[in-house]
Write a protein that holds these residues in place. Structure first.
Motif, PDB file in Angstrom:
ATOM      1  N   ALA A  13       0.843  -1.080   0.045  1.00  0.00           N
ATOM      2  CA  ALA A  13       0.192   0.056  -0.213  1.00  0.00           C
ATOM      3  C   ALA A  13       0.835   1.417   0.225  1.00  0.00           C
ATOM      4  N   ASN A  14       1.828   1.143   0.656  1.00  0.00           N
ATOM      5  CA  ASN A  14       2.966   2.276   0.783  1.00  0.00           C
ATOM      6  C   ASN A  14       3.540   2.483  -0.595  1.00  0.00           C
ATOM      7  N   MET A  66      -5.329  16.044   7.370  1.00  0.00           N
ATOM      8  CA  MET A  66      -5.171  14.865   7.900  1.00  0.00           C
ATOM      9  C   MET A  66      -5.800  14.638   8.914  1.00  0.00           C
ATOM     10  N   PRO A  67      -6.086  15.315   9.766  1.00  0.00           N
ATOM     11  CA  PRO A  67      -6.922  14.899  10.946  1.00  0.00           C
ATOM     12  C   PRO A  67      -8.520  14.574  10.540  1.00  0.00           C
ATOM     13  N   HIS A  68      -8.919  14.958   9.460  1.00  0.00           N
ATOM     14  CA  HIS A  68     -10.139  14.492   9.093  1.00  0.00           C
ATOM     15  C   HIS A  68     -10.242  13.093   8.388  1.00  0.00           C
ATOM     16  N   TYR A  93       2.113   8.883   6.444  1.00  0.00           N
ATOM     17  CA  TYR A  93       2.745  10.310   6.255  1.00  0.00           C
ATOM     18  C   TYR A  93       3.580  10.714   7.406  1.00  0.00           C
ATOM     19  N   THR A  94       4.777   9.999   7.363  1.00  0.00           N
ATOM     20  CA  THR A  94       5.897  10.336   8.143  1.00  0.00           C
ATOM     21  C   THR A  94       6.767  11.411   7.686  1.00  0.00           C
ATOM     22  N   TYR A 131       7.273  12.459   3.519  1.00  0.00           N
ATOM     23  CA  TYR A 131       7.130  13.801   2.959  1.00  0.00           C
ATOM     24  C   TYR A 131       8.622  14.284   2.599  1.00  0.00           C
ATOM     25  N   LEU A 132       9.735  13.955   2.957  1.00  0.00           N
ATOM     26  CA  LEU A 132      10.942  14.165   2.337  1.00  0.00           C
ATOM     27  C   LEU A 132      11.112  13.558   1.122  1.00  0.00           C
TER      28      LEU A 132
END
Length: 133
Positions: free
Chosen positions: A3-4, A78-80, A92-93, A97-98
């Protein structure tokens, strides 16, 4: 793990589309600056310096926009998704993101270089004549 990889590939496809769209928009700005570049070239600006000047401006602004919207996405969007997609926050670590930011940078670098080289390699006279639209 699968999935990643799927999310990274999907993100890469979206990044390519975004980079091409951004280049199309920036092409208009470059076309309006043809006369200015002609003056720079007549005054001694080399092709390399002109390309570096445009690339720095393009990549700098694009990366600032990426960082701003990544922060907005992480903080407000993201909180939603926490209740809907339970594995999304884990994906999403900072590392991801990098990775996404690096892919975006490389894609932009390639597309911008193609865009800028097309303009920079013209002679100052050609740039000046094309700038008088």
């Amino acid at each position: 793990i699968r999935a990643n990889r799927t999310l990274i590939v999907a993100g890469a496809v979206v990044l390519v589309c975004v980079a091409i769209n951004y280049c199309i928009l920036y092409r208009v700005i470059l076309e309006k600056r043809r006369k200015t570049m002609a003056v720079f070239r007549i005054c001694g600006c080399t092709k390399w310096k002109g390309m570096l000047m445009y690339e720095t401006e393009l990549l700098g602004s694009a990366m600032v926009v990426y960082v701003i919207f990544a922060c907005i996405y992480n903080r407000f969007v993201m909180p939603h998704f926490n209740g809907i997609l339970e594995y999304m926050p884990d994906f999403y670590t900072k590392k991801n993101y990098l990775i996404i930011g690096a892919m975006y940078f490389v894609i932009l670098l390639i597309t911008y270089t193609i865009l800028v080289v097309g303009m920079i390699r013209k002679t100052p006279l050609t740039l000046s004549k094309e700038g008088e639209l």
